[in-house]
Design a protein around this motif. Structure first.
Motif, short mmCIF file in Angstrom:
data_model
loop_
_atom_site.label_atom_id
_atom_site.label_comp_id
_atom_site.label_asym_id
_atom_site.label_seq_id
_atom_site.Cartn_x
_atom_site.Cartn_y
_atom_site.Cartn_z
N THR A 210 -2.72 38.83 -30.86
CA THR A 210 -4.08 39.27 -31.17
C THR A 210 -4.65 39.94 -29.92
OG1 THR A 210 -4.25 37.35 -32.62
CG2 THR A 210 -6.30 38.50 -32.08
N THR A 211 -5.27 41.10 -30.10
CA THR A 211 -5.50 42.01 -28.99
C THR A 211 -6.39 41.45 -27.89
OG1 THR A 211 -5.27 43.80 -30.57
CG2 THR A 211 -6.25 44.35 -28.44
N LEU A 212 -7.61 41.07 -28.21
CA LEU A 212 -8.53 40.65 -27.16
C LEU A 212 -8.06 39.40 -26.42
CD1 LEU A 212 -11.21 41.05 -25.61
CD2 LEU A 212 -12.24 39.51 -27.30
N ASP B 224 -0.95 48.80 -27.57
CA ASP B 224 -1.28 47.87 -28.63
C ASP B 224 -0.17 47.87 -29.67
OD1 ASP B 224 -3.13 46.30 -30.47
OD2 ASP B 224 -4.48 46.88 -28.84
N THR B 225 0.33 46.65 -30.00
CA THR B 225 1.19 46.50 -31.18
C THR B 225 2.57 47.13 -31.01
OG1 THR B 225 -0.89 46.76 -32.41
CG2 THR B 225 1.06 46.56 -33.72
N LEU B 226 3.10 47.06 -29.80
CA LEU B 226 4.44 47.62 -29.55
C LEU B 226 5.45 46.50 -29.39
CD1 LEU B 226 6.43 49.89 -28.90
CD2 LEU B 226 5.61 49.82 -26.52
N PRO C 215 0.86 52.67 -31.86
CA PRO C 215 1.69 51.90 -32.80
C PRO C 215 0.90 50.94 -33.70
CG PRO C 215 2.62 51.87 -30.59
CD PRO C 215 1.23 52.39 -30.46
N HIS C 216 -0.36 50.71 -33.38
CA HIS C 216 -1.21 49.86 -34.23
C HIS C 216 -1.44 50.58 -35.56
CE1 HIS C 216 -4.65 47.47 -35.56
NE2 HIS C 216 -4.46 46.64 -34.54
N GLU C 217 -1.48 49.80 -36.65
CA GLU C 217 -1.84 50.43 -37.91
C GLU C 217 -3.27 50.96 -37.85
OE1 GLU C 217 -1.47 47.13 -37.53
OE2 GLU C 217 -3.19 46.10 -38.38
ZN LIG Z 1 -3.38 44.41 -30.19
#
Ligand SMILES: [Zn+2]
Length: 493
Positions: free
Chosen positions: A79-81, A40-42, A199-201
Motif C-alpha cells: 500500500t503506497t503511503l 509505484d506498483t512495480l 505501472p499502477h492501474e
Molecule cells: Zn503504491
C-alpha cells in the motif's frame, strides 16, 4: 520458455552473488547527492535484471551492472503511503501508525521525535531536498511532503476521470530535469526523490511503449502463475474495471455498477501487455532522469537508489491489484549504486532485506552528523554490515474495512520461508525456494518453524507500536489497534 529464459538471464547474477560479509566497505567522502526513484506498483520479476522474459527494462538492466542488486527485498505493505513512510522513517508500519492510504485522510503524517523522515534528517545535514511525485497517494495532503524544500505534484483537483488523477512518469521527470538544470543549487548537496506511477492501474501506456503483444511465453507464464479466469470473475466490479477495462479510466461519467467486465484470456493478455508497456515507460523515464543528472554533472558523484513501493498481483492468488501480501505483492526491486569505490560493484545480495533498511544502509556509507537520530529511531538496519542479524522481513496487509474486509494479516519472509499469520486465527507456511507461487501450505508439517516465526512476530509487534492520536484516528487505524490488542499487544508492551 519463460522459465528457461529466466534461468539463463540469472546466470550472471548467480556468478556475482555474495553474502554481505564478502563486501569491502568504505565511506563516501563529503556529502554526495542522493537520488531516490520509487516506482509505484512495480513487481521485481517483471524487470530483465530480475529474470523477466520480455525486454521491459534495458536502462535498469544496464544500471544493475554498476550497482548492488538485492534479490530479496520485501516491502512492509503493498500500500503506497504506508510503504513510503516506512522507507522514509526506517520504521515498520505499526511503528509509524499508517496502515492504509486512508489513514492520512483525517490525520496527515506529521513528523515527531522518533518518527522523522529522511527528508528532515538530510535537510538538517545541509541538504536541499526536492520531490517530484506522480500519484495522489503520496500527494501533499498525506503529509509526506514534510521536510522537502521543493514538492512538485500532479494537480488532480479538477480531475474528472480515473486517468486524470495521476501523471505519466516522463512528465514528472521532465519537471525534475528542469529543476535540476534551472533551480537546484550548485553549492549544496541534493536529496532528490522522484516517484513514478506508470505501472499502477489504470495501465494506459503511450503507443511508443506498446512493444509487447500476447505470445506463447505469456500464456506459459499465466499457466505457471496459476491465473484462474473463473475465480477472477468473482472479484468485485470496481477491481475488474480498474485492471481489465482499458477504457474505464477515460470514461466520464463512470459506467454503472451493472456493467461488470467479463474476464477472458484475451483481457488478461492485454493486462500483461499494458502493464509491461508501463514498466518500459518507467525504464525510459529513469533513463531520462539519468541523462539529466549527467548533463548537470551530478551523476558520477550521486548515490542512486531505485526501488518500488510494492508489486501487483496480475491474477495470481485470485487477485488483480495490490494490497495483499503474497510474494508478487511484496517482492520489490532494489538497486543501490554508490559513487567511487566505497562499495565494490556490481554485486548481487541474496539475503532477505526490507525497504526499511534502505536509508540505514545508505547513511552508514556516509558521514552525517544528523544520522545519529535516524539510527536511534529506525528499526531498519545497515544490511551490508557484518552485524546485520535480522533474518526476516515483516509485511502486513492493509487494513481498509470498507473495501477489503476486516482481515488483519501479517507475513514474515526469510531466505527460505514465508509464514502468514492472522491474529487469533490461521497461519500458513510456504517454501519460497521450491514453491515460489505459494500454492502448497506446509504449516502442519513444520510446527517448529511456525513457532519460531510466531515468537519473532510477537517481539516485532511489541516494539514501539504507534497509534494515531485518540479521536482523530480513522476506522482503519482503530480496527488495527483493536485487533493488535486482541493479539496480545498494546502500546505499553
Ligand atoms: Zn503504491
Amino acid at each position: 520458455m519463460p522459465q528457461l529464459l529466466r534461468l539463463l538471464l540469472l546466470i550472471p547474477a548467480v556468478l556475482t552473488s555474495c553474502q554481505r560479509t564478502d563486501l569491502e566497505l568504505g565511506t563516501i567522502p563529503g556529502q554526495p547527492d542522493i537520488v531516490l526513484v520509487t516506482v509505484d506498483t512495480l513487481r521485481a520479476d517483471h524487470l530483465g535484471c530480475y529474470g523477466y522474459f520480455r525486454d521491459t527494462s534495458p536502462v535498469l538492466d544496464a544500471l544493475s551492472e554498476e550497482s548492488l542488486l538485492f534479490e530479496r527485498c520485501i516491502s512492509p505493505m503493498a500500500t503506497t503511503l504506508p510503504t513510503h513512510l516506512s522507507l522514509f522513517t526506517g520504521l515498520w508500519p505499526h511503528q509509524h501508525g499508517y496502515v492504509a492510504n486512508t489513514g492520512a485522510v483525517l490525520t496527515p503524517f506529521t513528523p515527531s521525535e522518533g518518527r522523522k523522515p529522511i527528508s528532515i534528517i538530510l535537510k538538517e545535514a545541509g541538504y536541499t531536498t526536492a520531490a517530484f511525485v506522480s500519484g495522489p497517494t503520496v500527494s501533499r495532503p498525506t503529509g509526506i511532503h514534510s521536510g522537502f524544500d521543493h514538492f512538485d505534484e500532479h494537480d488532480a483537483k479538477s480531475a474528472r476521470t480515473f486517468e486524470d488523477r495521476s501523471r505519466p512518469g516522463d512528465t514528472t521527470v521532465v519537471r525534475a530535469a528542469r529543476w535540476l538544470k534551472e533551480e537546484a543549487p550548485q553549492d549544496q548537496p541534493l536529496f532528490l526523490w522522484v516517484h513514478l506511477w506508470d505501472p499502477h492501474e489504470p495501465n494506459l501506456p503511450a503507443p511508443r511503449h506498446e512493444l509487447f503483444t500476447a505470445d506463447a511465453g505469456l500464456d506459459e507464464l499465466l499457466t505457471e502463475r496459476g491465473v484462474d479466469i473463473e475465480r477472477l470473475q468473482a472479484l468485485d466490479t470496481i477491481q475488474l474495471r480498474r485492471l481489465l477495462d482499458a477504457d474505464f479510466a477515460r470514461r466520464e461519467p463512470l459506467p454503472s455498477d451493472s456493467e461488470k467486465p467479463v474476464v477472458t484470456l484475451e483481457s488478461l493478455r492485454s493486462l500483461y501487455d499494458r502493464y509491461d508497456a508501463d514498466v518500459r515507460a518507467t525504464d525510459d523515464a529513469v533513463g531520462a532522469l539519468i541523462t539529466a543528472l549527467k548533463s548537470t554533472d551530478r551523476w558520477e558523484s550521486s548515490v542512486f537508489c531505485f526501488t518500488s513501493d510494492h508489486g501487483q498481483s496480475l491474477g495470481q492468488h485470485d487477485w488483480l491489484e495490490h494490497g495483499t501480501i503474497t510474494h508478487e505483492n511484496v517482492h520489490v526491486p532494489l538497486l543501490l549504486r554508490f559513487p567511487g569505490d566505497a562499495v565494490a560493484q556490481p554485486q548481487v545480495i541474496n539475503q532477505t532485506v526490507s525497504l526499511i533498511d534502505v536509508f540505514p544502509t545508505l547513511l552508514a556509507r556516509m558521514e552525517l552528523d544528523s544520522s545519529a537520530s535516524f539510527y536511534a529511531q529506525a528499526a531498519g538496519l545497515d544490511v551490508l554490515a557484518d552485524s546485520f542479524d535480522r533474518p526476516f522481513a515483516l509485511s502486513q496487509r492493509s487494513v481498509r474495512p470498507t473495501r477489503w474486509g476486516a482481515e488483519l494479516r501479517f507475513a514474515l519472509s526469510d531466505d527460505h520461508w514465508r509464514w502468514y499469520h492472522v491474529p487469533g486465527g490461521s497461519e500458513e507456511l510456504y517454501d519460497l525456494e521450491s514453491d515460489p507461487g505459494e500454492r502448497s501450505d506446509l504449516a502442519a508439517l513444520h510446527p517448529e518453524v511456525c513457532d519460531s516465526f510466531r515468537s519473532s512476530l510477537r517481539l516485532l509487534l511489541s516494539d514501539r507500536p504507534y497509534f494515531l492520536p485518540e479521536g482523530t484516528a480513522d476506522d482503519a487505524s482503530r480496527l488495527f489497534l483493536e485487533q493488535l490488542e486482541a493479539f496480545g499487544y498494546t502500546g505499553s508492551k
